[in-house]
Scaffold this active site. Structure first.
Site, short mmCIF file in Angstrom:
data_model
loop_
_atom_site.label_atom_id
_atom_site.label_comp_id
_atom_site.label_asym_id
_atom_site.label_seq_id
_atom_site.Cartn_x
_atom_site.Cartn_y
_atom_site.Cartn_z
N GLU A 263 16.37 6.13 -37.87
CA GLU A 263 15.78 5.50 -39.05
C GLU A 263 16.52 5.95 -40.32
O GLU A 263 16.86 7.13 -40.47
CB GLU A 263 14.31 5.93 -39.13
CG GLU A 263 13.53 5.44 -40.31
CD GLU A 263 12.09 5.95 -40.29
OE1 GLU A 263 11.30 5.53 -41.14
OE2 GLU A 263 11.76 6.79 -39.41
N LYS B 117 10.05 -2.27 -41.24
CA LYS B 117 8.97 -1.40 -40.77
C LYS B 117 7.62 -1.90 -41.28
O LYS B 117 7.40 -2.03 -42.49
CB LYS B 117 9.24 0.03 -41.23
CG LYS B 117 8.28 1.07 -40.69
CD LYS B 117 8.75 2.47 -41.12
CE LYS B 117 7.89 3.57 -40.53
NZ LYS B 117 8.39 4.92 -40.93
N CYS C 21 9.68 4.24 -36.07
CA CYS C 21 8.89 5.46 -36.24
C CYS C 21 7.38 5.24 -36.13
O CYS C 21 6.85 5.06 -35.03
CB CYS C 21 9.29 6.13 -37.55
SG CYS C 21 8.84 7.88 -37.64
#
Length: 291
Positions: free
Chosen positions: A50, A121, A154
């Site tokens: 990330e 995200k 994540c």
């Protein structure tokens, strides 16, 4: 690259590295060196951490904006596209994205032919919300000659809906650029909570998952490493990697095994057994949501 045969194995790599905050040129160069090493060992689908082009711990939105890039015109995407074309590989890499005045914690999906797509995200962690807008592209999947790819980043892994959405759209593997941090209450004798969640998601959706974490400490924030590649069975086929060292994980897998083995017996198939009509909250809810 020729169309994938249903039984053709591929080699997946997770690139666990330590970005240096704000040094985009150095970080991209490091990533390309490690990509080349993995490709020389046969990797044709590679996952990077990330925000690996900039680092993670911003102190202001202005700082994040100054380091963000447009896609695909920006330096990082252009460098990764050139690398993928030269090595004939597919690559998923976390990037700080600027789109007009909006910032996103994003990942680019790149192949030899160039940019395939992007993922933003959806679930922002902690003070990411001060800098980034929540992802607005949903959970897209990407059809490639290697197979059907999904992408999460994540904290998305803490939401079962993320993986289920990918599986329902046909994803055979979900690639996860991540920056996992220590979790309160973690038993040092057990797998990292992030690894447990990824293993459970792979098992409960019959998908492969490749999660590439970073290592090191950035502005006093430690990261835990422990990248891994998980089979559709839920068990790792590579990793977990070191908690502290840069490392390349490799696993040769047949992505077609993921949908094929969703039939567990003559009666049960993971996705067909869903009961969406039963997944409704009562009105009013029995108890309020707690924040």
């Amino acid at each position: 690259m020729a169309p994938r045969h249903a039984e053709a194995p591929i080699t997946v790599a997770c690139i666990q590295m330590e970005p240096h905050f704000g040094d985009t040129a150095r970080n991209v160069a490091t990533s390309i060196t490690m990509i080349e090493q993995a490709a020389s060992q046969g990797a044709n689908l590679l996952v990077l951490p990330e925000l690996c082009n900039t680092g993670y711990v911003f102190t202001s939105r202005a700082e994040a904006f100054s380091l963000a890039e447009s896609i695909p015109e920006g330096y990082s995407t252009q460098a990764w596209m050139a690398c993928a074309a030269r090595l004939n590989i597919y690559l998923v890499a976390g990037i700080t994205e600027r789109d007009g005045q909006s910032l996103y914690n994003s990942a680019v999906i790149i192949g030899p032919e160039g940019l395939i797509g992007r993922y933003r995200k959806v679930h922002l962690w902690a003070d990411e919300a001060l800098y980034f807008a929540p992802g607005n592209l949903g959970f897209p999947v990407f059809s490639t000659p290697l197979g059907i790819l999904g992408c999460h980043i994540c904290y998305d892994c803490w939401f079962p809906e993320s993986f289920r959405m990918a599986a329902l759209q046909g994803a055979e593997i979900v690639c996860v650029p991540t920056n996992w941090v220590p979790i309160p209450g973690q038993d040092p004798q057990r797998e990292a909570m992030a690894n447990i969640l990824v293993m459970a998601a792979a098992h409960s959706n019959s998908i492969f998952i490749a999660a590439a974490d970073r290592v090191g400490t950035e502005r006093e924030q430690p990261f835990i490493g422990q990248s891994l590649i998980v089979s559709y069975t839920g068990w790792p086929v590579a990793g977990p990697a070191s908690e502290h060292q840069s490392e390349i994980l490799l696993a040769t897998v047949n992505l077609a095994d993921a949908p094929r083995h969703r039939n567990w017996n003559d009666f049960n198939q993971l996705l067909h057994d869903r009961r969406p009509e039963m997944y409704q909250l009562p009105t009013p809810p029995l108890s309020p949501f707690v924040r």
